[in-house]
Design a protein around this motif. Sequence first.
Motif, mmCIF file in Angstrom:
data_model
loop_
_atom_site.group_PDB
_atom_site.id
_atom_site.type_symbol
_atom_site.label_atom_id
_atom_site.label_comp_id
_atom_site.label_asym_id
_atom_site.label_seq_id
_atom_site.Cartn_x
_atom_site.Cartn_y
_atom_site.Cartn_z
ATOM 1 N N ALA A 54 49.280 40.328 51.147
ATOM 2 C CA ALA A 54 48.460 40.667 49.887
ATOM 3 C C ALA A 54 48.922 42.295 49.752
ATOM 4 O O ALA A 54 48.988 42.632 48.466
ATOM 5 C CB ALA A 54 47.059 40.361 50.171
ATOM 6 N N GLU A 55 48.812 43.098 50.774
ATOM 7 C CA GLU A 55 48.964 44.444 50.727
ATOM 8 C C GLU A 55 50.268 44.881 50.061
ATOM 9 O O GLU A 55 50.458 45.919 49.231
ATOM 10 C CB GLU A 55 48.732 45.145 51.965
ATOM 11 C CG GLU A 55 47.188 44.756 52.612
ATOM 12 C CD GLU A 55 47.298 43.448 53.523
ATOM 13 O OE1 GLU A 55 48.240 42.949 53.879
ATOM 14 O OE2 GLU A 55 46.110 42.737 53.413
ATOM 15 N N TYR A 99 45.486 43.804 39.835
ATOM 16 C CA TYR A 99 45.698 43.531 41.429
ATOM 17 C C TYR A 99 45.923 42.089 41.618
ATOM 18 O O TYR A 99 45.918 41.144 40.443
ATOM 19 C CB TYR A 99 44.397 43.717 42.151
ATOM 20 C CG TYR A 99 44.290 45.347 42.261
ATOM 21 C CD1 TYR A 99 44.702 46.239 43.214
ATOM 22 C CD2 TYR A 99 43.569 46.011 41.159
ATOM 23 C CE1 TYR A 99 44.758 47.402 43.103
ATOM 24 C CE2 TYR A 99 43.393 47.399 40.896
ATOM 25 C CZ TYR A 99 43.996 48.104 42.308
ATOM 26 O OH TYR A 99 43.926 49.285 41.986
ATOM 27 N N GLN A 103 43.324 42.021 47.352
ATOM 28 C CA GLN A 103 43.910 43.301 47.026
ATOM 29 C C GLN A 103 43.027 44.316 46.815
ATOM 30 O O GLN A 103 42.736 45.419 46.488
ATOM 31 C CB GLN A 103 45.075 43.388 46.050
ATOM 32 C CG GLN A 103 46.376 42.949 46.647
ATOM 33 C CD GLN A 103 47.522 43.247 45.644
ATOM 34 O OE1 GLN A 103 47.425 43.547 44.281
ATOM 35 N NE2 GLN A 103 48.687 43.003 46.115
ATOM 36 N N ASN A 160 39.240 49.026 41.524
ATOM 37 C CA ASN A 160 39.661 48.496 42.871
ATOM 38 C C ASN A 160 38.479 48.541 43.977
ATOM 39 O O ASN A 160 38.791 48.843 44.729
ATOM 40 C CB ASN A 160 40.985 49.027 43.459
ATOM 41 C CG ASN A 160 40.827 50.579 43.701
ATOM 42 O OD1 ASN A 160 39.977 51.265 43.140
ATOM 43 N ND2 ASN A 160 41.791 50.948 44.271
ATOM 44 N N GLU A 163 36.881 42.715 44.223
ATOM 45 C CA GLU A 163 37.632 41.717 43.728
ATOM 46 C C GLU A 163 37.101 40.781 42.725
ATOM 47 O O GLU A 163 35.523 40.370 42.803
ATOM 48 C CB GLU A 163 37.998 40.675 44.861
ATOM 49 C CG GLU A 163 39.152 39.769 44.319
ATOM 50 C CD GLU A 163 40.070 39.081 45.503
ATOM 51 O OE1 GLU A 163 40.320 38.050 45.488
ATOM 52 O OE2 GLU A 163 40.437 39.902 46.696
#
Length: 190
Positions: A54-55, A99, A103, A160, A163
């Motif tokens: 994911a990152e 995103y 994330q 961010n 989520e």
Amino acid sequence: MKMKVFSLLLIAAGLLIIVYGGWKIYDTNRQTGDSLTDAKKAVAAGGSLDGSSAESFKPAMGEAVGILYIPRLKAELPIVEGTSADDLEKGVGHYKGSYYPKQNGQIVLSGHRDTVFRRTGELELGDRLEVEMPYGRYAYEIIKTKIVDQDDTSIITLQNKKEELVLTTCYPFSYIGNAPQRYIIYAKPL
């Protein structure tokens, strides 16, 4: 005589419009099907892909990157990176700069109301949405819907802090031409 020619021209114009409309529907369905095949390959490849966590997940524009499942509608839709007209003909567009799952930010997915999102008006609060990526499958619950003007970009915050999944499409669903509003669906992770 002039009236007969005019009538024939109107009939010919009508037939051309019908043929063009039919071609656009066929072509969009074909592109969406091709993108779904590509998305399934990307998901199946999973950990063998570069950037499969994911990152580090950063796909190229126009690339089929995942699958959006909408169980209530029995829909399986390809997610394509980007929201240009070409991208949206391939499937559900992922808004550049937003995103992806895991994330920890706002995930914005857009689609046409007359193709991939034609039945989103049937969704209800509490319905489940699932996003499958090469690095995992994630579930969300619809918590809110709203209708905004077509130029209202306030829903795309690109925050961010937490989520959230946001689906956007044109509204009203049965409108012919460029719709004056947008239908927004908010979902939280399960």
